[in-house]
Design an enzyme around this catalytic site. Structure first.
Site, short mmCIF file in Angstrom:
data_model
loop_
_atom_site.label_atom_id
_atom_site.label_comp_id
_atom_site.label_asym_id
_atom_site.label_seq_id
_atom_site.Cartn_x
_atom_site.Cartn_y
_atom_site.Cartn_z
N HIS A 82 0.85 -1.20 0.00
CA HIS A 82 0.00 0.00 0.00
C HIS A 82 0.88 1.24 0.00
O HIS A 82 1.88 1.32 0.71
CB HIS A 82 -0.90 0.02 1.24
CG HIS A 82 -1.72 1.27 1.34
ND1 HIS A 82 -2.87 1.47 0.62
CD2 HIS A 82 -1.53 2.41 2.06
CE1 HIS A 82 -3.36 2.66 0.89
NE2 HIS A 82 -2.58 3.26 1.76
N ASP A 161 -14.67 2.66 8.59
CA ASP A 161 -13.63 3.60 8.17
C ASP A 161 -14.18 4.62 7.19
O ASP A 161 -13.87 5.82 7.28
CB ASP A 161 -12.46 2.84 7.55
CG ASP A 161 -11.45 3.80 6.93
OD1 ASP A 161 -10.90 4.62 7.68
OD2 ASP A 161 -11.23 3.72 5.72
N ARG A 168 -14.24 13.01 9.42
CA ARG A 168 -12.93 13.66 9.63
C ARG A 168 -12.69 14.71 8.57
O ARG A 168 -12.10 15.77 8.84
CB ARG A 168 -11.83 12.61 9.62
CG ARG A 168 -11.83 11.71 10.84
CD ARG A 168 -10.96 10.47 10.63
NE ARG A 168 -9.61 10.85 10.23
CZ ARG A 168 -8.82 10.09 9.49
NH1 ARG A 168 -9.24 8.92 9.04
NH2 ARG A 168 -7.60 10.50 9.19
N SER A 183 -7.04 3.97 9.77
CA SER A 183 -7.81 3.97 8.52
C SER A 183 -7.13 3.12 7.46
O SER A 183 -7.74 2.25 6.84
CB SER A 183 -7.96 5.41 8.02
OG SER A 183 -8.56 5.45 6.75
N LYS A 187 -8.24 -1.36 6.32
CA LYS A 187 -8.53 -1.91 4.98
C LYS A 187 -7.54 -3.01 4.61
O LYS A 187 -7.90 -4.00 3.97
CB LYS A 187 -8.52 -0.79 3.94
CG LYS A 187 -9.66 0.22 4.13
CD LYS A 187 -9.75 1.21 3.00
CE LYS A 187 -8.70 2.29 3.07
NZ LYS A 187 -8.90 3.26 4.16
#
Length: 437
Positions: A82, A161, A168, A183, A187
């Site tokens: 990621h 999330d 947010r 967050s 995932k």
């Protein structure tokens, strides 16, 4: 148990238990806890922070708020990758087939992009016919068959999330390291990988502007992985200029194919090999990153990674002809050169402005529902430290609109030219592992 009491405890800086955090996330996901109370909790976290154990509990609860992918049917240790996001960041298109060609299964769920260009899914859909919707059995079968599948995220992946991020975004609590870390990692945990490699960007084109901030985020995400039983490594990498030379969906696919075919786009090739090395070491394919880098360079130069990418595109319905001949990828009608106002060295780039210009050209989205022009984007002619002559092109803007004045203006403002030579920037600043915390 009442949400107002949990807000009060966090406002005082006290740690919440796993049970309390689970109660809060379940109630929020199911609609029993209203937005205004969760917004108050996020603001308390913004100011008071959270302990490692709390953040791991929050991440786990958000991951369990929706579907949890079971990848136990895949043969071998599955490692995910990621990136926190940057301009021209197309590494997944190289890393995934490279790791697969090394014999490590890659099963990746990816989202669509907001901002300067599309996400990995959008980039791949620049290839005509490419299908991103796979059932879980299809997904697992493809990984077992060709070692690689990449699909769009299911709509029920970490729904807590999604709801929290929306709050947010409108309450100025996005820039909180515990909330960012949970967050991202919620995932990744929900996606079912056994190990995770993170690319934490820092600089003018990244969310984290300082190395200190980026390191704190990297350390937090590695700690979450450790606490939740996922081997996790984070690289802190430069985003003071775009990665590679191409920005925009079809442009980035073409550049990724060039690298898979052996072209040495130095920063892009180096980072892709390094990320792939950490993934293969976590998976147990190689014993250390030096050995992994050496073997992965050989695999890349041999064309095996390109062959893996071609098999992957064919398996998901994409037009193989576009991979074999990237000139068939979508092309913009208009190409506008942005020229240097004076001679000198490229001293700095406002990478955020370059990304904004790409979005204004049609390459990205302002809102989730916006469509993307796969042909739009930017080609850089120069990178940091390069010499440029007066009136020489700094970059070329590609668009299907004849004039995009705001994008052109942003690009003209994005480059700083200096008479003094500028040292080349560092690409990888640090590697964070659980052993280094």
């Amino acid at each position: 148990m009442r949400m107002v009491d949990l807000i009060h405890q966090k406002k005082l800086g006290n740690a919440l238990s796993e049970e309390e955090i689970g109660f809060m996330i379940r109630g929020f996901t199911e609609g029993d806890i209203p937005d205004y109370q969760m917004a108050a909790f996020c603001m308390a976290v913004f100011f008071k922070g959270m302990e490692d154990r709390e953040i791991a509990s929050l991440t786990s609860a958000m991951a369990r708020s929706g579907d949890l992918l079971d990848l136990s049917g895949i043969s071998g240790k599955v490692v995910d990758k990621h990136s926190t996001g940057g301009v021209g960041d197309k590494t997944t298109l190289i890393v995934a087939p490279l790791v697969a060609a090394a014999g490590v299964p890659v099963a990746k769920m990816s989202g669509r992009g907001l901002g300067n260009t599309g996400g990995t899914i959008d980039k791949l859909q620049a290839i005509e016919g490419f299908q991103v919707e796979l059932t879980i059995p299809q997904f697992i079968h493809q990984v077992n068959n060709i070692q690689l599948a990449l699909a769009g995220q299911t709509g029920n992946l970490a729904p807590a999330d999604k709801k929290m991020y929306a709050l947010r975004d409108v309450t100025d609590t996005v820039n909180s390291i515990p909330l960012i870390a949970s967050s991202v990692m919620s995932k990744k945990i929900a996606s079912g990988a056994d190990g995770i490699v993170l690319d934490v960007k820092v600089g003018s084109g990244a969310f984290m502007k300082s190395i200190g901030e980026a390191k704190r985020l990297a350390e937090q995400m590695v700690a979450i992985g450790k606490n939740l039983g996922r081997e996790t490594v984070a690289l802190i990498t430069d985003m003071n200029q775009p990665l590679g030379y191409e920005i925009g969906n079809a442009n980035e696919v073409k550049e990724a194919i060039d690298v898979l075919r052996g072209r040495n786009v130095e920063d892009l090739r180096t980072l892709s090999i390094t990320l792939a090395a950490h993934m293969t070491v976590i998976a147990g394919r190689f014993s250390n990153t030096d050995q992994a880098c050496e073997e992965l360079e050989r695999i890349l130069d041999s064309g095996l990674a390109f062959d893996a990418f071609l098999r992957f595109v064919k398996a998901q319905g994409g037009d193989a002809g576009m991979v074999e001949n990237p000139r068939l990828l979508p092309q913009a009608r208009y190409h506008r050169a942005i020229i240097a106002p004076k001679a000198g060295y490229i001293q700095a780039m406002d990478t955020d402005k370059i990304g904004l210009a790409a979005m204004m050209s049609g390459a990205g989205r302002k809102k989730k529902e916006d469509s993307i022009d796969y042909a739009a984007g930017i080609t850089l002619n120069k990178k940091l430290g390069d010499w440029v002559d007066q009136n020489e092109p700094l970059c070329v803007l590609h668009s299907n609109a004849e004039h995009v004045p705001d994008a052109e203006k942003a690009l003209q403002e994005a480059f700083t030219v200096s008479a003094e030579a500028v040292p080349k920037t560092q690409l990888i600043y640090d590697v964070v592992t659980s052993a280094k915390r």
